[in-house]
Scaffold this active site. Structure first.
Site, PDB file in Angstrom:
ATOM      1  N   LYS A 172       0.807  -1.222   0.000  1.00 28.22           N
ATOM      2  CA  LYS A 172       0.000   0.000   0.000  1.00 28.22           C
ATOM      3  C   LYS A 172       0.839   1.270   0.000  1.00 28.22           C
ATOM      4  O   LYS A 172       0.554   2.199  -0.741  1.00 28.22           O
ATOM      5  CB  LYS A 172      -0.848   0.039   1.284  1.00 28.22           C
ATOM      6  CG  LYS A 172      -2.278  -0.248   1.067  1.00 28.22           C
ATOM      7  CD  LYS A 172      -3.092  -0.143   2.357  1.00 28.22           C
ATOM      8  CE  LYS A 172      -2.354  -0.550   3.592  1.00 28.22           C
ATOM      9  NZ  LYS A 172      -2.481   0.325   4.720  1.00 28.22           N
ATOM     10  N   ARG A 187     -10.127   2.633   9.100  1.00 30.28           N
ATOM     11  CA  ARG A 187      -9.699   1.289   9.461  1.00 30.28           C
ATOM     12  C   ARG A 187     -10.836   0.465  10.055  1.00 30.28           C
ATOM     13  O   ARG A 187     -10.669  -0.716  10.326  1.00 30.28           O
ATOM     14  CB  ARG A 187      -8.676   1.449  10.536  1.00 30.28           C
ATOM     15  CG  ARG A 187      -7.293   0.914  10.618  1.00 30.28           C
ATOM     16  CD  ARG A 187      -6.444   0.452   9.606  1.00 30.28           C
ATOM     17  NE  ARG A 187      -5.176   0.020  10.147  1.00 30.28           N
ATOM     18  CZ  ARG A 187      -4.015   0.563   9.819  1.00 30.28           C
ATOM     19  NH1 ARG A 187      -3.954   1.552   8.972  1.00 30.28           N
ATOM     20  NH2 ARG A 187      -2.912   0.081  10.318  1.00 30.28           N
ATOM     21  N   ARG A 205      10.250  -6.926   5.859  1.00 30.03           N
ATOM     22  CA  ARG A 205      10.376  -5.508   6.201  1.00 30.03           C
ATOM     23  C   ARG A 205      10.893  -5.353   7.641  1.00 30.03           C
ATOM     24  O   ARG A 205      11.687  -4.469   7.939  1.00 30.03           O
ATOM     25  CB  ARG A 205       9.016  -4.818   6.056  1.00 30.03           C
ATOM     26  CG  ARG A 205       9.087  -3.328   6.307  1.00 30.03           C
ATOM     27  CD  ARG A 205       7.749  -2.668   6.082  1.00 30.03           C
ATOM     28  NE  ARG A 205       6.827  -2.950   7.169  1.00 30.03           N
ATOM     29  CZ  ARG A 205       5.557  -2.569   7.180  1.00 30.03           C
ATOM     30  NH1 ARG A 205       5.045  -1.931   6.159  1.00 30.03           N
ATOM     31  NH2 ARG A 205       4.776  -2.837   8.201  1.00 30.03           N
ATOM     32  N   ARG A 217      11.171  -1.963  12.159  1.00 29.65           N
ATOM     33  CA  ARG A 217      10.031  -1.278  12.776  1.00 29.65           C
ATOM     34  C   ARG A 217       9.671  -1.967  14.087  1.00 29.65           C
ATOM     35  O   ARG A 217       9.598  -3.192  14.148  1.00 29.65           O
ATOM     36  CB  ARG A 217       8.828  -1.315  11.812  1.00 29.65           C
ATOM     37  CG  ARG A 217       8.609   0.000  11.113  1.00 29.65           C
ATOM     38  CD  ARG A 217       7.510  -0.096  10.101  1.00 29.65           C
ATOM     39  NE  ARG A 217       6.188  -0.332  10.688  1.00 29.65           N
ATOM     40  CZ  ARG A 217       5.056  -0.141  10.022  1.00 29.65           C
ATOM     41  NH1 ARG A 217       5.075   0.311   8.795  1.00 29.65           N
ATOM     42  NH2 ARG A 217       3.911  -0.395  10.583  1.00 29.65           N
ATOM     43  N   ARG A 268      -2.154  -7.450  13.804  1.00 27.04           N
ATOM     44  CA  ARG A 268      -2.611  -6.456  12.836  1.00 27.04           C
ATOM     45  C   ARG A 268      -3.382  -7.104  11.695  1.00 27.04           C
ATOM     46  O   ARG A 268      -4.382  -6.564  11.223  1.00 27.04           O
ATOM     47  CB  ARG A 268      -1.431  -5.641  12.309  1.00 27.04           C
ATOM     48  CG  ARG A 268      -0.992  -4.677  13.374  1.00 27.04           C
ATOM     49  CD  ARG A 268       0.164  -3.770  13.089  1.00 27.04           C
ATOM     50  NE  ARG A 268       0.841  -3.823  11.838  1.00 27.04           N
ATOM     51  CZ  ARG A 268       2.141  -4.100  11.718  1.00 27.04           C
ATOM     52  NH1 ARG A 268       2.855  -4.416  12.769  1.00 27.04           N
ATOM     53  NH2 ARG A 268       2.697  -4.063  10.555  1.00 27.04           N
TER      54      ARG A 268
HETATM   55  P1  AMP Z   1       0.257   1.376   9.238  1.00 30.58           P
HETATM   56  O1  AMP Z   1       1.530   2.081   8.912  1.00 30.58           O
HETATM   57  O2  AMP Z   1      -0.914   1.849   8.434  1.00 30.58           O
HETATM   58  O3  AMP Z   1       0.413  -0.112   9.235  1.00 30.58           O
HETATM   59  O4  AMP Z   1      -0.097   1.791  10.754  1.00 30.58           O
HETATM   60  C1  AMP Z   1       0.746   1.445  11.828  1.00 30.58           C
HETATM   61  C2  AMP Z   1      -0.043   1.472  13.135  1.00 30.58           C
HETATM   62  O5  AMP Z   1      -0.565   2.801  13.364  1.00 30.58           O
HETATM   63  C3  AMP Z   1      -1.269   0.569  13.168  1.00 30.58           C
HETATM   64  O6  AMP Z   1      -0.943  -0.785  13.513  1.00 30.58           O
HETATM   65  C4  AMP Z   1      -2.104   1.239  14.252  1.00 30.58           C
HETATM   66  O7  AMP Z   1      -1.583   0.964  15.545  1.00 30.58           O
HETATM   67  C5  AMP Z   1      -1.862   2.720  13.961  1.00 30.58           C
HETATM   68  N1  AMP Z   1      -2.844   3.237  12.980  1.00 30.58           N
HETATM   69  C6  AMP Z   1      -2.593   3.626  11.693  1.00 30.58           C
HETATM   70  N2  AMP Z   1      -3.728   4.039  11.089  1.00 30.58           N
HETATM   71  C7  AMP Z   1      -4.715   3.870  12.007  1.00 30.58           C
HETATM   72  C8  AMP Z   1      -6.118   4.089  11.995  1.00 30.58           C
HETATM   73  N3  AMP Z   1      -6.748   4.525  10.906  1.00 30.58           N
HETATM   74  N4  AMP Z   1      -6.808   3.816  13.133  1.00 30.58           N
HETATM   75  C9  AMP Z   1      -6.211   3.385  14.239  1.00 30.58           C
HETATM   76  N5  AMP Z   1      -4.900   3.137  14.327  1.00 30.58           N
HETATM   77  C10 AMP Z   1      -4.144   3.377  13.227  1.00 30.58           C
END
Ligand code: AMP
Length: 207
Positions: free
Chosen positions: A25, A100, A139, A145, A156
């Site tokens: 993504k 989300r 990754r 990370r 997740r």
């Molecule tokens: P991502 O980079 O999109 O995988 O986001 C990393 C982490 O940020 C996720 O596992 C959540 O803990 C938090 N996060 C990102 N976007 C959201 C969202 N829309 N709602 C809630 N938590 C989020």
């Protein structure tokens, strides 16, 4: 394409990109944003930057993110709303990682309705679970990370299946969803996305 279609103004790119972590993504989001000259808004990136800068927001969300859980809808939406009001989001935007869940979808819908600027497409990037798990583990190794532990990754992906997948049903009912096969080279996937958008009349404005 008929003459009339050719002269029709392109539809604005107000997009949501949905897909499990490890679906590629982030990279596709950057490419779409560059092509359409719109703001790519990744809630995950905003949170990570705040953690790095040790802001109040960063301190609030760090342990939640490390566990692979979701930050509260209210806090996340505040971040998105702030970002959407910045000048570079005026002509269009691509939301990556938001909404989300159904609560966030409702908050976004209400906000965009008020601005009379509804979404024009939702891109669903699909990859089998084994492929995303594999990409995420790689990754984790390459980027280190802190939320890329095997446990947090599995958490997740489960949250995605339980909470995020249902938003696609709602968007599908509104005729907004294009399902894109996320397996293939980066360029192949980008091409699939651009063709799907073009079929909706979403093309870059001529310069
Ligand atoms: P991502 O980079 O999109 O995988 O986001 C990393 C982490 O940020 C996720 O596992 C959540 O803990 C938090 N996060 C990102 N976007 C959201 C969202 N829309 N709602 C809630 N938590 C989020």
């Amino acid at each position: 394409m008929t003459d009339a279609e050719q002269h029709e103004a392109p539809r604005p790119a107000r997009l949501v990109l949905v897909g499990p972590q490890g679906s590629g993504k982030g990279t596709q989001a950057e490419r779409i944003a560059e092509r359409f000259r719109i703001a790519a808004i990744s809630t995950g990136d905003v949170f990570r930057q705040n953690i790095k800068d040790e802001t109040d927001l960063g301190r609030q969300v760090k342990s939640i993110i490390d566990a692979g859980d979701l930050v509260s809808d209210a806090l996340t939406f505040e971040v998105v709303r702030d970002r959407l009001t910045q000048p570079d989001a005026a002509t269009g935007f691509l939301l990556d990682g938001f909404p989300r869940n159904l609560g966030q979808l409702g908050l976004l819908d209400t906000y965009l309705d008020e601005r009379e600027a509804p979404l024009t497409a939702v891109l669903e990037l699909g990859v089998p679970r084994a492929v995303s798990m594999d990409r995420l583990m790689r990754r984790a190794f390459e980027q280190g990370r802190t939320d890329d532990t095997e446990e947090a990754i599995a958490n997740r992906l489960s949250i995605y299946e339980r909470e995020t997948a249902p938003i696609l049903e709602v968007y599908r009912d509104h005729g907004l969803v294009d399902s894109i096969d996320g397996v293939g080279s980066l360029d192949e996937v980008t091409e699939r996305i651009f063709s799907a958008l073009a079929a909706r009349g979403i093309v870059p404005a001529a310069v």
